[in-house]
Every structure is written in structure tokens, then in C-alpha cells.
Scaffold this motif. Structure first.
Motif: not given
Length: 100
Positions: A48-52, A54-61
Motif C-alpha cells: 500500500l505504501n509503494l502504491q500510494l 506512486n500515486v501522489g504521496g498522500e500517506l494518510y490512508f
């Protein structure tokens, strides 16, 4: 040459499948089952961290997911303590599920 993201994704998938394999094969004790579930959650968190990132750096999820994993782990440990106190061990065959 291998790409770093492909290597990270493959390592996290191997972690998930190793946790699933240990959950299926070593289910005699409750502690083994809980540890394999936590290992799978760690692999999913890493993926999940790797994919998030790559998307845009939003790590709150991912932090929200980590909080849910910690709550699941504490609930599992509290159930483990309750079962050991009531039945004497965490061996699945030592207690009856239908017993009140």
C-alpha cells in the motif's frame, strides 16, 4: 537490470503469500495464526505504501490502515490471553468451540 519498484512489489507479494502459506499450514496454535496474519498485514502495508507513493504521496490512508492493523493485533492478543486463561493453552484442539 531489475527496476527497484518491481523488486519491492515482488518482495511484498512474497511476504503476503508466505504469511498465507504459514496461516494455512501452521494452524495448530492461535499464536502462530496471529503472527502469520500480522505478517500478511505487514506485506499489505508495504504494498500500500509503494502504491500510494506512486500515486501522489498522500500517506494518510496508509497511516489509517496501520492504526487498524494495530487495533487488530491488540484485539488478537487480548483474545489470546483470554483463551490461555480460560483453557490453559492456545492449542486449538484443547478447547471446544461449542462450550460456553
Amino acid at each position: 537490470m531489475m527496476n527497484f519498484s518491481f523488486l519491492s512489489i515482488s518482495v511484498s507479494l512474497v511476504m503476503i503469500f508466505c504469511g498465507l502459506w504459514s496461516f494455512v499450514n501452521y494452524h495448530k496454535h492461535l499464536l502462530n495464526s496471529l503472527l502469520s496474519l500480522e505478517f500478511m498485514m505487514l506485506g499489505i502495508f508495504w504494498l500500500l505504501n509503494l502504491q500510494l507513493t506512486n500515486v501522489g504521496g498522500e500517506l494518510y490512508f496508509s497511516l489509517f490502515f496501520l492504526v487498524l492493523v494495530v487495533c487488530e493485533g491488540s484485539l488478537g492478543l487480548s483474545l489470546l490471553v483470554l483463551i490461555v486463561r480460560s483453557h490453559g493453552s492456545d492449542y486449538f484442539k484443547s478447547f471446544n468451540v461449542l462450550e460456553c
